[in-house]
Structures are given as structure tokens and as C-alpha cells.
Design a protein around this motif. Structure first.
Motif: not given
Length: 118
Positions: A24-31, A65-68, A92-100
């Protein structure tokens, strides 16, 4: 009331092996109800891995979020170093942007056929 989920899970697979799934998406403001989290929640759960020699890090994330992500990377690297743990990253699928960043926390990085690292 619906069950809250988050984009990662951290668990012991056996006495000597742990697993982290980042889906999922990495974010500072977690929902959390939408599958998001942040580095603070990640670090709290990472500390629950006990007596493992290896961690399998499985990733399917568009980034965020790159910082997170950088904080999560550093926490995982330090935890592995302090506890003499080998980390194997699997895309297993995609590692894009900050997930790299997270994928590069592994001592080895492997990708499934048709997966993306960008």
C-alpha cells in the motif's frame, strides 16, 4: 463497523524467520481504515519480531512519502544490524517511488516475473 486494515504486516513465520509485507501507500498522515500507515506505526511493530535470523520483506507499493519511507528503511537496517538479521527483499508487484527505499533495505533484492521497480 468495518475492520481496519493497514498496508503492512509484520509477523514471525517461524522461530527463526520473520516477514514484513508492505502492500500500500506510505504516508505520514495515516488513514489506517484505507490501508495507510506511517513510520511510527511500522517501528512499533518491527520491535515485536523476536529472535529471528532472517526477515523476508515483501513489497507491492506505489510509494508515497519519501521521508517516511527513508525512516522505515533506516529503522529496518538498524534493527537488522543490531540483531544480526539478514533481510531479503522480494518485489511481488511494484516497488515505485518511495517504496524503492524499502526494497533497498534488503541484503538481497529479488523480483517476480512482470514486476516493476521504478
Amino acid at each position: 463497523m468495518s475492520k481496519r486494515t493497514k498496508f503492512f504486516t509484520i509477523s514471525n513465520l517461524s522461530d527463526k524467520e520473520g516477514e514484513i509485507k508492505v502492500y500500500g501507500e506510505i504516508t505520514k498522515w495515516a488513514w489506517q481504515e484505507y490501508g495507510e500507515t506511517n513510520a511510527l506505526l511500522f517501528n512499533e511493530e518491527l520491535k515485536q519480531l523476536k529472535d529471528v535470523e532472517k526477515i523476508k520483506l515483501r513489497i507491492n507499493s506505489p510509494g508515497g512519502s519519501v521521508f517516511e519511507a527513508q525512516t522505515m528503511y533506516n529503522s529496518l537496517k538498524q534493527f537488522a544490524k543490531d540483531n544480526e538479521i539478514t533481510v531479503e527483499s522480494f518485489i511481488e508487484g511494484v516497488a515505485a517511488s518511495a517504496a524503492t527505499f524499502l526494497a533497498l533495505a534488503g541484503d538481497t533484492v529479488k523480483m517476480g516475473e512482470g514486476c516493476l521497480f521504478m
